[in-house]
Design a protein around this motif. Structure first.
Motif, PDB file in Angstrom:
ATOM      1  N   LYS A 134     -28.450  24.993  20.727  1.00 53.14           N
ATOM      2  CA  LYS A 134     -27.701  25.569  21.848  1.00 53.14           C
ATOM      3  C   LYS A 134     -27.066  24.476  22.675  1.00 53.14           C
ATOM      4  CE  LYS A 134     -31.872  25.603  24.591  1.00 53.14           C
ATOM      5  NZ  LYS A 134     -33.039  26.369  24.917  1.00 53.14           N
TER       6      LYS A 134
ATOM      7  N   TYR B 215     -22.646  27.284  23.488  1.00 57.05           N
ATOM      8  CA  TYR B 215     -22.979  28.144  22.352  1.00 57.05           C
ATOM      9  C   TYR B 215     -24.489  28.275  22.226  1.00 57.05           C
ATOM     10  CZ  TYR B 215     -24.320  23.955  19.767  1.00 57.05           C
ATOM     11  OH  TYR B 215     -24.941  22.800  19.372  1.00 57.05           O
TER      12      TYR B 215
ATOM     13  N   GLU C 127     -27.150  29.383  18.815  1.00 59.31           N
ATOM     14  CA  GLU C 127     -27.348  29.903  17.468  1.00 59.31           C
ATOM     15  C   GLU C 127     -28.592  30.771  17.513  1.00 59.31           C
ATOM     16  OE1 GLU C 127     -28.275  28.561  12.867  1.00 59.31           O
ATOM     17  OE2 GLU C 127     -28.284  27.052  14.437  1.00 59.31           O
TER      18      GLU C 127
ATOM     19  N   PHE D  51     -23.925  33.088  15.653  1.00 61.72           N
ATOM     20  CA  PHE D  51     -23.561  32.143  16.711  1.00 61.72           C
ATOM     21  C   PHE D  51     -22.795  32.892  17.782  1.00 61.72           C
ATOM     22  CE2 PHE D  51     -24.536  28.987  13.632  1.00 61.72           C
ATOM     23  CZ  PHE D  51     -24.630  27.765  14.272  1.00 61.72           C
ATOM     24  N   GLU D  52     -23.132  32.616  19.028  1.00 58.35           N
ATOM     25  CA  GLU D  52     -22.385  33.143  20.166  1.00 58.35           C
ATOM     26  C   GLU D  52     -21.838  31.940  20.930  1.00 58.35           C
ATOM     27  OE1 GLU D  52     -23.101  36.044  24.029  1.00 58.35           O
ATOM     28  OE2 GLU D  52     -24.742  35.667  22.633  1.00 58.35           O
ATOM     29  N   GLN D  53     -20.530  31.948  21.200  1.00 57.01           N
ATOM     30  CA  GLN D  53     -19.909  30.848  21.918  1.00 57.01           C
ATOM     31  C   GLN D  53     -19.100  31.401  23.090  1.00 57.01           C
ATOM     32  OE1 GLN D  53     -18.642  27.414  19.724  1.00 57.01           O
ATOM     33  NE2 GLN D  53     -18.963  28.472  17.761  1.00 57.01           N
TER      34      GLN D  53
ATOM     35  N   ARG E   6     -15.083  34.545  24.848  1.00 56.83           N
ATOM     36  CA  ARG E   6     -16.381  34.687  24.182  1.00 56.83           C
ATOM     37  C   ARG E   6     -16.133  35.012  22.722  1.00 56.83           C
ATOM     38  NH1 ARG E   6     -21.206  37.705  27.129  1.00 56.83           N
ATOM     39  NH2 ARG E   6     -22.876  36.899  25.853  1.00 56.83           N
TER      40      ARG E   6
END
Length: 135
Positions: free
Chosen positions: A45, A52, A54, A60-62, A131
């Motif tokens: 992260k 981001y 993981e 994955f979120e960014q 996002r």
């Protein structure tokens, strides 16, 4: 289970199994280990304005801030970390409130690749939040 520190785990009688390490949580390949808060807290992260995380399931979120283009698409921006396989979607919205517009004030985003994206506006340059999700 009682966690007193990352290195001290008290296991109740009758409980058998191995503790998952942060790397085990990230790969998600062994379902015979139990997960502690320590393992979850140590996933890949970057907690920042552009950052981001993981998730243990590989998603994955960014997120971040960038400027839109002026009545069109912006220059290309790089994600904080490239998606290993692909970006699934990206959304964007203006950081500004009650702004005057000449067209309709639409803000949109598109991914170009697993590592880059653009933000568009049908108006002037806008500061935007974005996002993205991918794997």
């Amino acid at each position: 289970l009682v966690v007193t520190s990352p290195s001290k785990l008290l296991t109740p009688p009758g409980f058998f199994g191995a503790r998952a390490r942060p790397a085990d949580v990230n790969t998600g390949t062994d379902d015979h280990k139990y997960v502690t808060p320590y393992a979850l807290a140590n996933v890949n992260k970057l907690i920042a304005t552009n950052g981001y995380v993981e998730r243990p399931d590989g998603l994955f979120e960014q997120w971040g801030q960038a400027n839109s283009g002026n009545d069109g698409w912006s220059a290309s921006y790089s994600f904080p970390t490239p998606f290993p396989t692909a970006c699934l979607n990206i959304i964007a919205g203006s950081t500004e409130t009650h702004i005057a517009s000449t067209n309709g004030n639409d803000i949109s985003a598109r991914f170009i690749s697993a590592s880059q994206f653009q933000i568009g506006s049908d108006d002037t340059v806008r500061s935007c939040f974005w996002r993205a999700l991918g794997y």
